[in-house]
Scaffold this motif. Sequence first.
Motif, PDB file in Angstrom:
ATOM      1  N   GLN A  31       0.863  -1.171   0.000  1.00  0.00           N
ATOM      2  CA  GLN A  31       0.000   0.000   0.000  1.00  0.00           C
ATOM      3  C   GLN A  31       0.904   1.226   0.000  1.00  0.00           C
ATOM      4  O   GLN A  31       1.967   1.212   0.614  1.00  0.00           O
ATOM      5  N   GLN A  33       0.848   5.714   0.086  1.00  0.00           N
ATOM      6  CA  GLN A  33       0.064   6.922   0.307  1.00  0.00           C
ATOM      7  C   GLN A  33       0.991   8.127   0.206  1.00  0.00           C
ATOM      8  O   GLN A  33       1.989   8.203   0.916  1.00  0.00           O
ATOM      9  N   THR A  56       0.178  -3.800   4.601  1.00  0.00           N
ATOM     10  CA  THR A  56      -1.246  -3.916   4.909  1.00  0.00           C
ATOM     11  C   THR A  56      -1.932  -2.561   4.705  1.00  0.00           C
ATOM     12  O   THR A  56      -1.276  -1.559   4.452  1.00  0.00           O
ATOM     13  N   THR A  57      -3.225  -2.542   4.862  1.00  0.00           N
ATOM     14  CA  THR A  57      -4.010  -1.322   4.668  1.00  0.00           C
ATOM     15  C   THR A  57      -3.509  -0.198   5.568  1.00  0.00           C
ATOM     16  O   THR A  57      -3.232  -0.414   6.748  1.00  0.00           O
ATOM     17  N   HIS A  59      -4.413   3.005   7.524  1.00  0.00           N
ATOM     18  CA  HIS A  59      -5.605   3.647   8.083  1.00  0.00           C
ATOM     19  C   HIS A  59      -5.353   5.106   8.450  1.00  0.00           C
ATOM     20  O   HIS A  59      -6.301   5.873   8.595  1.00  0.00           O
ATOM     21  N   HIS A  61      -4.378   8.976   7.984  1.00  0.00           N
ATOM     22  CA  HIS A  61      -4.481   9.957   6.900  1.00  0.00           C
ATOM     23  C   HIS A  61      -3.983  11.330   7.340  1.00  0.00           C
ATOM     24  O   HIS A  61      -4.242  12.322   6.687  1.00  0.00           O
TER      25      HIS A  61
END
Length: 179
Positions: A31, A33, A56-57, A59, A61
Amino acid sequence: MLELRINGFGGQGSVTLAHLLAQAALENGQQGQALPFFGVERRGAPVRAAVRMSPTTIHAHSQCELPGYVVVMSEKLMDDAVSEGILKDGAVIVNAPYAVSVPAHPTWQIDADAIAREAGLFSADGPFINIPLFGAVCRVLDIPQHIMEQTITNKWPGKRGESNLSAANRAYENVKKIS
């Protein structure tokens, strides 16, 4: 989860570098971002962006407060970049023409300006250093070279991609651990 902050000057490509690193994470099966920081930014003023990578994801932000890596796009920003926050065992990657060491942190050095000039990567404001820094950061983070290359050729197919690829590969191979 890996967090990385990029400290640069407006116009150096901090945000593009963050997006490239997030895309490389995605192409590497993780992942990714990219977190640009938009304040009162203007060309030549200090700016920052951040990146998160995780198997992993993700979470979170929010902005990265204490990243594990700090990329310093100009050695002139070194003191401010480190004092802004970094994990106790965090590492610094700096664009400088000479070895720059940061006390208490592993430090990596690359002369991104020279590599960009040699590759012919210029804008009206100077060399595009974000592409060589992308190569250097990929190497430091153990992102495979073929993933770095794939990220560049997907973003810039053709002739422009070849120049970017050459600069990134050179940086990937020449980034040096100072301390």
